[in-house]
Scaffold this motif. Structure first.
Motif, PDB file in Angstrom:
ATOM      1  N   PHE A  42       0.843  -1.194   0.000  1.00 50.59           N
ATOM      2  CA  PHE A  42       0.000   0.000   0.000  1.00 50.59           C
ATOM      3  C   PHE A  42       0.874   1.238   0.000  1.00 50.59           C
ATOM      4  O   PHE A  42       2.064   1.173   0.294  1.00 50.59           O
ATOM      5  CB  PHE A  42      -0.957   0.000   1.203  1.00 50.59           C
ATOM      6  CG  PHE A  42      -0.259   0.116   2.537  1.00 50.59           C
ATOM      7  CD1 PHE A  42      -0.081   1.355   3.138  1.00 50.59           C
ATOM      8  CD2 PHE A  42       0.212  -1.011   3.189  1.00 50.59           C
ATOM      9  CE1 PHE A  42       0.557   1.462   4.356  1.00 50.59           C
ATOM     10  CE2 PHE A  42       0.856  -0.910   4.407  1.00 50.59           C
ATOM     11  CZ  PHE A  42       1.027   0.330   4.996  1.00 50.59           C
ATOM     12  N   GLU A  43       0.256   2.370  -0.349  1.00 46.98           N
ATOM     13  CA  GLU A  43       0.993   3.629  -0.410  1.00 46.98           C
ATOM     14  C   GLU A  43       0.876   4.379   0.908  1.00 46.98           C
ATOM     15  O   GLU A  43      -0.220   4.579   1.427  1.00 46.98           O
ATOM     16  CB  GLU A  43       0.443   4.492  -1.546  1.00 46.98           C
ATOM     17  CG  GLU A  43       1.233   5.767  -1.750  1.00 46.98           C
ATOM     18  CD  GLU A  43       0.665   6.622  -2.880  1.00 46.98           C
ATOM     19  OE1 GLU A  43       1.372   6.809  -3.874  1.00 46.98           O
ATOM     20  OE2 GLU A  43      -0.480   7.085  -2.744  1.00 46.98           O
ATOM     21  N   ASP A  44       2.020   4.791   1.456  1.00 44.11           N
ATOM     22  CA  ASP A  44       2.046   5.639   2.640  1.00 44.11           C
ATOM     23  C   ASP A  44       1.494   7.005   2.245  1.00 44.11           C
ATOM     24  O   ASP A  44       1.998   7.633   1.308  1.00 44.11           O
ATOM     25  CB  ASP A  44       3.482   5.768   3.170  1.00 44.11           C
ATOM     26  CG  ASP A  44       3.560   6.565   4.453  1.00 44.11           C
ATOM     27  OD1 ASP A  44       3.115   7.729   4.463  1.00 44.11           O
ATOM     28  OD2 ASP A  44       4.097   6.036   5.447  1.00 44.11           O
ATOM     29  N   LYS A  45       0.445   7.449   2.942  1.00 45.06           N
ATOM     30  CA  LYS A  45      -0.222   8.695   2.546  1.00 45.06           C
ATOM     31  C   LYS A  45       0.669   9.925   2.680  1.00 45.06           C
ATOM     32  O   LYS A  45       0.505  10.885   1.946  1.00 45.06           O
ATOM     33  CB  LYS A  45      -1.508   8.878   3.365  1.00 45.06           C
ATOM     34  CG  LYS A  45      -2.574   7.885   2.967  1.00 45.06           C
ATOM     35  CD  LYS A  45      -3.841   8.079   3.752  1.00 45.06           C
ATOM     36  CE  LYS A  45      -4.906   7.144   3.231  1.00 45.06           C
ATOM     37  NZ  LYS A  45      -5.582   6.391   4.225  1.00 45.06           N
ATOM     38  N   LYS A  46       1.622   9.890   3.642  1.00 45.43           N
ATOM     39  CA  LYS A  46       2.481  11.055   3.839  1.00 45.43           C
ATOM     40  C   LYS A  46       3.679  11.059   2.890  1.00 45.43           C
ATOM     41  O   LYS A  46       3.976  12.066   2.262  1.00 45.43           O
ATOM     42  CB  LYS A  46       2.974  11.112   5.289  1.00 45.43           C
ATOM     43  CG  LYS A  46       1.886  11.506   6.266  1.00 45.43           C
ATOM     44  CD  LYS A  46       2.435  11.711   7.649  1.00 45.43           C
ATOM     45  CE  LYS A  46       1.317  12.157   8.578  1.00 45.43           C
ATOM     46  NZ  LYS A  46       1.779  12.381   9.930  1.00 45.43           N
ATOM     47  N   THR A  47       4.368   9.922   2.789  1.00 50.01           N
ATOM     48  CA  THR A  47       5.607   9.882   2.015  1.00 50.01           C
ATOM     49  C   THR A  47       5.400   9.443   0.573  1.00 50.01           C
ATOM     50  O   THR A  47       6.298   9.571  -0.244  1.00 50.01           O
ATOM     51  CB  THR A  47       6.617   8.909   2.664  1.00 50.01           C
ATOM     52  OG1 THR A  47       6.085   7.574   2.586  1.00 50.01           O
ATOM     53  CG2 THR A  47       6.908   9.281   4.102  1.00 50.01           C
ATOM     54  N   ILE A  51       4.686   0.516   0.618  1.00 51.05           N
ATOM     55  CA  ILE A  51       5.100  -0.255   1.783  1.00 51.05           C
ATOM     56  C   ILE A  51       4.526  -1.660   1.655  1.00 51.05           C
ATOM     57  O   ILE A  51       3.352  -1.826   1.349  1.00 51.05           O
ATOM     58  CB  ILE A  51       4.588   0.405   3.082  1.00 51.05           C
ATOM     59  CG1 ILE A  51       5.204   1.796   3.238  1.00 51.05           C
ATOM     60  CG2 ILE A  51       4.876  -0.468   4.286  1.00 51.05           C
ATOM     61  CD1 ILE A  51       4.630   2.589   4.370  1.00 51.05           C
ATOM     62  N   LYS A  52       5.375  -2.657   1.905  1.00 52.17           N
ATOM     63  CA  LYS A  52       4.918  -4.042   1.928  1.00 52.17           C
ATOM     64  C   LYS A  52       4.769  -4.472   3.377  1.00 52.17           C
ATOM     65  O   LYS A  52       5.610  -4.166   4.215  1.00 52.17           O
ATOM     66  CB  LYS A  52       5.925  -4.967   1.236  1.00 52.17           C
ATOM     67  CG  LYS A  52       5.851  -4.940  -0.258  1.00 52.17           C
ATOM     68  CD  LYS A  52       6.749  -6.000  -0.862  1.00 52.17           C
ATOM     69  CE  LYS A  52       6.668  -5.925  -2.370  1.00 52.17           C
ATOM     70  NZ  LYS A  52       7.550  -6.886  -3.016  1.00 52.17           N
TER      71      LYS A  52
END
Length: 126
Positions: A42-47, A51-52
Motif C-alpha cells: 500500500f501507499e504511505d499517505k504522507k511519504t 510499503i509491503k
C-alpha cells in the motif's frame, strides 16, 4: 417485481472484501477458517512510498448472514484474539467474535478503532 424488502439496502453487502473500519460496534461475526497470512502493498499517505506488510485475512459471516466475506484483521484484533485463543489460528476457526470500538492513539491523535474480541471464552483454557 413483487419482492419484499425487509431492511434498507446496505452498500457493504456488495463488497466481498471487508476492513475492520467497514464494521460497526456491536456486530457479531463468525470466523469460518484458520485464516491466511498474505503480503500486501500500500501507499504511505504522507511519504507516497509503497510499503509491503503482512496481514491476516479470514473468511467470515456477519451476524445471521450466510454470505461469506473476506475480512482483514487489524493488529489490535489479532492481539485480542491471540490473548484469548493462543497463536495457533486453527483454534480460531468457528469462533464467534464481537466488534468493539476502542480509543487508540495514532500519530499523536486519539481515534476510535474497531477491534474483534471473543463473545465468550473459557478463561481456564488460556
Amino acid at each position: 417485481p413483487n419482492q419484499r424488502r425487509n431492511k434498507m439496502a446496505n452498500t457493504q453487502d456488495l463488497k466481498n472484501y471487508l476492513k475492520m473500519s467497514d464494521l460497526t460496534e456491536g456486530q457479531s461475526l463468525k470466523l469460518l477458517d484458520a485464516g491466511e497470512i498474505k503480503e500486501v502493498e500500500f501507499e504511505d499517505k504522507k511519504t507516497k512510498e509503497m510499503i509491503k506488510t503482512k496481514v491476516l485475512k479470514f473468511n467470515v459471516q456477519i451476524g445471521g448472514s450466510m454470505e461469506t466475506k473476506e475480512l482483514t484483521l487489524n493488529k489490535l484484533s489479532v492481539k485480542s484474539l491471540e490473548d484469548s485463543l493462543g497463536p495457533d489460528t486453527d483454534k480460531w476457526a468457528g469462533q464467534t467474535c464481537l466488534v468493539e470500538s476502542v480509543k487508540t492513539v495514532q500519530f499523536g491523535e486519539i481515534k476510535k478503532m474497531n477491534i474483534l474480541t471473543l463473545v465468550a471464552w473459557d478463561k481456564d483454557k488460556s
